[in-house]
Design a protein around this motif. Structure first.
Motif, PDB file in Angstrom:
ATOM      1  N   LEU A 152      -9.084 -17.510 -10.428  1.00 54.32           N
ATOM      2  CA  LEU A 152      -9.297 -17.181  -9.017  1.00 54.32           C
ATOM      3  C   LEU A 152      -8.010 -17.251  -8.195  1.00 54.32           C
ATOM      4  O   LEU A 152      -7.935 -16.673  -7.109  1.00 54.32           O
ATOM      5  N   LEU A 153      -6.998 -17.963  -8.725  1.00 48.38           N
ATOM      6  CA  LEU A 153      -5.713 -18.048  -8.034  1.00 48.38           C
ATOM      7  C   LEU A 153      -4.662 -17.143  -8.670  1.00 48.38           C
ATOM      8  O   LEU A 153      -3.475 -17.216  -8.315  1.00 48.38           O
ATOM      9  N   ALA A 154      -5.081 -16.276  -9.565  1.00 46.45           N
ATOM     10  CA  ALA A 154      -4.148 -15.364 -10.235  1.00 46.45           C
ATOM     11  C   ALA A 154      -3.410 -14.505  -9.213  1.00 46.45           C
ATOM     12  O   ALA A 154      -3.981 -14.074  -8.206  1.00 46.45           O
ATOM     13  N   ASN A 155      -2.120 -14.286  -9.486  1.00 44.19           N
ATOM     14  CA  ASN A 155      -1.249 -13.468  -8.631  1.00 44.19           C
ATOM     15  C   ASN A 155      -0.973 -14.100  -7.271  1.00 44.19           C
ATOM     16  O   ASN A 155      -0.496 -13.431  -6.353  1.00 44.19           O
ATOM     17  N   ILE A 156      -1.289 -15.381  -7.136  1.00 43.73           N
ATOM     18  CA  ILE A 156      -0.903 -16.156  -5.958  1.00 43.73           C
ATOM     19  C   ILE A 156       0.065 -17.226  -6.441  1.00 43.73           C
ATOM     20  O   ILE A 156      -0.250 -17.983  -7.376  1.00 43.73           O
ATOM     21  N   VAL A 157       1.232 -17.275  -5.842  1.00 47.91           N
ATOM     22  CA  VAL A 157       2.272 -18.193  -6.287  1.00 47.91           C
ATOM     23  C   VAL A 157       1.802 -19.630  -6.124  1.00 47.91           C
ATOM     24  O   VAL A 157       1.147 -19.984  -5.139  1.00 47.91           O
ATOM     25  N   GLU A 158       2.124 -20.463  -7.116  1.00 45.16           N
ATOM     26  CA  GLU A 158       1.762 -21.875  -7.044  1.00 45.16           C
ATOM     27  C   GLU A 158       2.379 -22.500  -5.798  1.00 45.16           C
ATOM     28  O   GLU A 158       3.543 -22.248  -5.460  1.00 45.16           O
ATOM     29  N   ASP A 159       1.615 -23.284  -5.099  1.00 45.90           N
ATOM     30  CA  ASP A 159       2.003 -23.957  -3.856  1.00 45.90           C
ATOM     31  C   ASP A 159       2.110 -23.007  -2.657  1.00 45.90           C
ATOM     32  O   ASP A 159       2.418 -23.447  -1.547  1.00 45.90           O
ATOM     33  N   GLU A 160       1.838 -21.721  -2.855  1.00 49.98           N
ATOM     34  CA  GLU A 160       1.852 -20.795  -1.726  1.00 49.98           C
ATOM     35  C   GLU A 160       0.639 -21.061  -0.833  1.00 49.98           C
ATOM     36  O   GLU A 160      -0.479 -21.238  -1.311  1.00 49.98           O
ATOM     37  N   MET A 161       0.859 -21.081   0.481  1.00 51.35           N
ATOM     38  CA  MET A 161      -0.253 -21.251   1.410  1.00 51.35           C
ATOM     39  C   MET A 161      -1.094 -19.978   1.424  1.00 51.35           C
ATOM     40  O   MET A 161      -0.564 -18.864   1.361  1.00 51.35           O
ATOM     41  N   ILE A 162      -2.415 -20.146   1.494  1.00 51.58           N
ATOM     42  CA  ILE A 162      -3.335 -19.007   1.481  1.00 51.58           C
ATOM     43  C   ILE A 162      -3.719 -18.669   2.918  1.00 51.58           C
ATOM     44  O   ILE A 162      -4.212 -19.519   3.659  1.00 51.58           O
ATOM     45  N   GLY A 163      -3.469 -17.415   3.295  1.00 53.90           N
ATOM     46  CA  GLY A 163      -3.798 -16.982   4.655  1.00 53.90           C
ATOM     47  C   GLY A 163      -2.829 -17.458   5.699  1.00 53.90           C
ATOM     48  O   GLY A 163      -3.218 -17.646   6.857  1.00 53.90           O
ATOM     49  N   ASP A 164      -1.550 -17.617   5.338  1.00 52.03           N
ATOM     50  CA  ASP A 164      -0.548 -18.111   6.283  1.00 52.03           C
ATOM     51  C   ASP A 164       0.150 -16.934   6.961  1.00 52.03           C
ATOM     52  O   ASP A 164       1.322 -16.660   6.728  1.00 52.03           O
ATOM     53  N   PHE A 165      -0.615 -16.210   7.800  1.00 49.56           N
ATOM     54  CA  PHE A 165      -0.079 -15.037   8.483  1.00 49.56           C
ATOM     55  C   PHE A 165      -0.994 -14.688   9.659  1.00 49.56           C
ATOM     56  O   PHE A 165      -2.096 -15.226   9.789  1.00 49.56           O
ATOM     57  N   GLN A 166      -0.525 -13.771  10.488  1.00 52.69           N
ATOM     58  CA  GLN A 166      -1.301 -13.335  11.646  1.00 52.69           C
ATOM     59  C   GLN A 166      -2.539 -12.569  11.181  1.00 52.69           C
ATOM     60  O   GLN A 166      -2.451 -11.668  10.347  1.00 52.69           O
ATOM     61  N   THR A 167      -3.694 -12.912  11.736  1.00 53.34           N
ATOM     62  CA  THR A 167      -4.951 -12.263  11.379  1.00 53.34           C
ATOM     63  C   THR A 167      -5.465 -11.423  12.545  1.00 53.34           C
ATOM     64  O   THR A 167      -4.883 -11.428  13.636  1.00 53.34           O
ATOM     65  N   LEU A 168      -6.564 -10.751  12.323  1.00 56.56           N
ATOM     66  CA  LEU A 168      -7.227 -10.014  13.400  1.00 56.56           C
ATOM     67  C   LEU A 168      -8.118 -10.930  14.233  1.00 56.56           C
ATOM     68  O   LEU A 168      -8.806 -10.468  15.142  1.00 56.56           O
ATOM     69  N   GLY A 169      -8.105 -12.207  13.916  1.00 56.98           N
ATOM     70  CA  GLY A 169      -8.972 -13.158  14.594  1.00 56.98           C
ATOM     71  C   GLY A 169      -8.239 -14.000  15.615  1.00 56.98           C
ATOM     72  O   GLY A 169      -7.571 -13.496  16.516  1.00 56.98           O
ATOM     73  N   LEU A 170      -8.299 -15.317  15.430  1.00 56.52           N
ATOM     74  CA  LEU A 170      -7.802 -16.247  16.432  1.00 56.52           C
ATOM     75  C   LEU A 170      -6.304 -16.490  16.376  1.00 56.52           C
ATOM     76  O   LEU A 170      -5.767 -17.179  17.234  1.00 56.52           O
TER      77      LEU A 170
END
Length: 653
Positions: free
Chosen positions: A527-545
């Motif tokens: 489930l974490l494939a292709n996500i760098v180890e220790d990389e924060m998930i969703g650490d960017f500007q979203t369409l939300g808050l």
């Protein structure tokens, strides 16, 4: 298509069709128990059968809260106003031969208040009978129901004689229908049939009525002692209906246009675009596959119960209400209906503002982010709804390898939970991609148009009165599923813990997720494939808050509440603004503040676990998740992780 103004006519009452026995051209007594919640705010009618031509009779309250009896154009009025939010018995007695009329009233025997004398006596000429319907809690004098009563009414009765004082006193003290004076014309027991619209006459003449604009049934009445909160065990305790002048469940509009959905139209979310006078309005509609005929391996469960519950939130001034509103007398609104306009069920209509002051979408608007993403990655999907799942149960889910939820599936019925449990027990997979889901007990009317929500506990916009936690539609206990032993953690591993929408913190409201799972675990690795180890998930500007995929209303894991022992916590979002509120049901100490710096319960957990039959449950515990899917051309950690989840769920068995 004809474009014209469509008025709304709110106000709840009971309508009893005209019958010769109800026209009362001779002696009579009108009786009821009343609990007025807004006396002194306009004339309010309790029991009436009067027409536009000043015929018939009416018993009610004047605009100053005093009792009145009206026969045709003439009336008598009581001397003192009735007391607000107190149970009174009231009676209007009339002797046709002499024309003498008497109004009598008294507080409930258990009420120790000292009240003035609301009664009166006088002379009224006999009036011609009216052939209009008899109304309880309103009048037809204006040609349509009006002059609505605000408050509870119980045990309305009509007798074919002018009762004596002893007869009346005996009936008042009996507290039940076992000693009804004779001759009895009609007596309506509001407890009978409280799950529907029929109001039963137990007087033997079949003078049954029908509720209009959904007054609230299964309410505590004058005979409720507080010793039992089960209407089945104490039916006389639940003999009241609560009426409101601003209740609206059905606009009763005639059809303006119709669209026949082509049989080959793919399942999806569509809109009918209306244009008039330079304005455009998009009316959404959902196209679902034919029953049992899945056209894709994946289904998106659109949370239509939640859409209806929140429908018209913040549109109160337009005469519309939802399950987050209060009636004009302050009582909470337990019903929400599809049979009137739902102004918030629109694409692009945001309800809240981000820290930067920009609108962001919730409900349908947020769920369209997911529909857009699925289209962008060419993932076939069928649209199904809460209403479908409640009606069809596990059979609706069975054809799909996986089901994903909308962003806020807060309102669910027991049938829906049963369906999910059966589906997962048979090897199905569920992706819960939202926040504050599977939270509130919800009932659906038989016609599928109205949901009911009672609020005796949990984080809520209003509180049910003592003894009024049970749903009229089903008789079941309302409130939180958690309070009934079915916490969301048992089904999807996480449950509602905190919420926040305003902040002066420079960090803003949302937060990214920090990976916490051992990536050597096969499921975590997949489930974490292709996500760098220790990389924060969703650490960017979203369409939300703002920046971060965890936000708005968030959920956490808790083995005590049912998170499976073998569940993996893949990532956790912490460090939320101090403006985030710990929800009431999470405060384990009565003195615990709603906002505490670094409270360990204020977090969002991404959780997954495999089921015994080979299925997978994956939960993000955040209403903000969908708003992060499209960042960087759909190439980001949130989109990658979600795609990994679907790949795992949809793989060949």
């Amino acid at each position: 298509m004809c474009i014209r103004a469509r008025p709304l006519f709110p106000g709840s009452c009971v309508v009893v069709p005209d019958h010769a026995d109800l026209r009362l051209t001779d002696d009579f007594t009108l009786f009821a128990w009343i609990y007025p919640t807004r006396p002194g705010h306009g004339e309010q009618v309790i029991l009436s059968k009067e027409g536009e031509d000043e015929t018939g009779y009416a018993l009610g309250l004047t605009d100053t809260g005093r009792l009145f009896l009206r026969l045709g154009p003439s009336r008598i009025e009581g001397e003192e106003p009735v007391a607000e939010r107190r149970w009174h018995w009231i009676a209007a007695r009339y002797d046709a031969a002499s024309g003498s009329a008497r109004l009598s009233a008294g507080l409930h025997p258990r009420d120790l208040s000292i009240a003035g004398e609301p009664g009166a006596a006088g002379h009224l000429p006999r009036a011609a009978g009216s052939d209009t319907a008899l109304l309880i809690a309103a009048s037809m004098a204006g040609g349509r129901p009006g002059l609505f009563f605000n408050g509870k009414i119980a045990d309305p009765c009509i007798f074919g004689k002018c009762l004596g004082d002893a007869e009346l006193a005996g009936f008042v003290s009996a507290a039940d229908f076992s000693a009804l004076p004779q001759p009895l014309i009609a007596a309506w027991d509001f407890n009978v049939g409280s799950d529907g619209t029929e109001v039963r006459d137990i007087g033997g003449r079949g003078l049954h009525g029908t509720t209009h604009q959904s007054p609230v049934r299964l309410m505590t009445g004058p005979h409720w002692s507080g010793e039992n909160d089960d209407p089945m065990a104490d039916p006389r305790g639940y003999s009241a209906i609560h009426f409101h002048e601003d209740s609206l469940s059905d606009a009763n509009w005639s059809e303006s246009f119709a669209f026949a959905v082509p049989s080959d139209l793919p399942s999806g979310v569509y809109t009918a675009r209306l244009k008039a006078g330079g304005e455009t309005d998009d009316l959404p509609f959902l196209v679902c596959p034919r029953n049992g005929q899945a056209t894709a391996p994946l289904a998106l469960l659109v949370p239509t119960f939640t859409y209806v519950a929140y429908g018209n939130e913040m549109w109160r001034d337009y005469g519309l209400n939802c399950a987050y509103d209060r009636y004009v007398d302050g009582a909470g609104v337990p019903f929400a209906s599809l049979r009137h306009p739902i102004k918030t069920f629109r694409p692009g209509r945001g309800l809240l503002k981000s820290v930067a002051g920009e609108h962001f979408g919730r409900h349908l608007c947020a769920d369209l982010y997911a529909v857009d993403w699925l289209d962008a990655i060419d993932q076939p999907v069928d649209i199904i709804t809460d209403h479908d799942l409640h009606r069809e149960g596990e059979a609706l889910l069975k054809p799909y390898k996986a089901v994903m939820t909308g962003s806020h599936p807060e309102y669910v019925s027991g049938r829906m939970l049963d369906a999910f449990e059966t589906y997962l027990g048979a090897g199905g997979s569920l992706a819960y991609l939202g926040g504050n889901g599977f939270y509130s007990v919800t009932s659906l009317s038989e016609d599928g148009n109205t949901i009911e929500v009672r609020r005796p506990n949990g984080t809520r916009p209003w509180i049910s009165n003592p003894g009024e936690a049970r749903h009229a539609l089903t008789g079941e206990i309302g409130g939180l599923w958690r309070s009934r032993g079915r916490a969301p953690q048992r089904l999807v591993g996480v449950g509602f813990t905190a919420q926040g929408w305003t902040s002066h913190d420079v960090c803003g409201l949302p937060r990214p997720y920090r990976q916490v799972a051992d990536r050597k675990h096969p499921l975590a690795a997949a489930l974490l494939a292709n996500i760098v180890e220790d990389e924060m998930i969703g650490d960017f500007q979203t369409l939300g808050l703002g920046v971060g995929a965890a936000g708005d209303e968030v959920d956490r894991a808790d083995p005590v509440l049912g998170t499976p022992a073998h569940a993996l916590v893949l990532a956790t979002a912490t460090g939320f603004s101090a403006d985030y509120q710990l929800v009431i049901d999470e405060r384990r100490d009565i003195n615990e503040a709603s906002t505490l710096p670094d409270n360990p319960l204020v977090r969002s957990d991404i959780v997954c676990f495999e089921t015994a039959q080979g299925g997978l449950v994956f939960s993000v515990g955040s209403m903000q998740w969908f708003s992060a899917l499209s960042h960087n051309g759909y190439d980001n950690t949130v989109a990658t992780m979600t795609r990994n989840v679907l790949k795992r769920m949809l793989r060949a068995a």
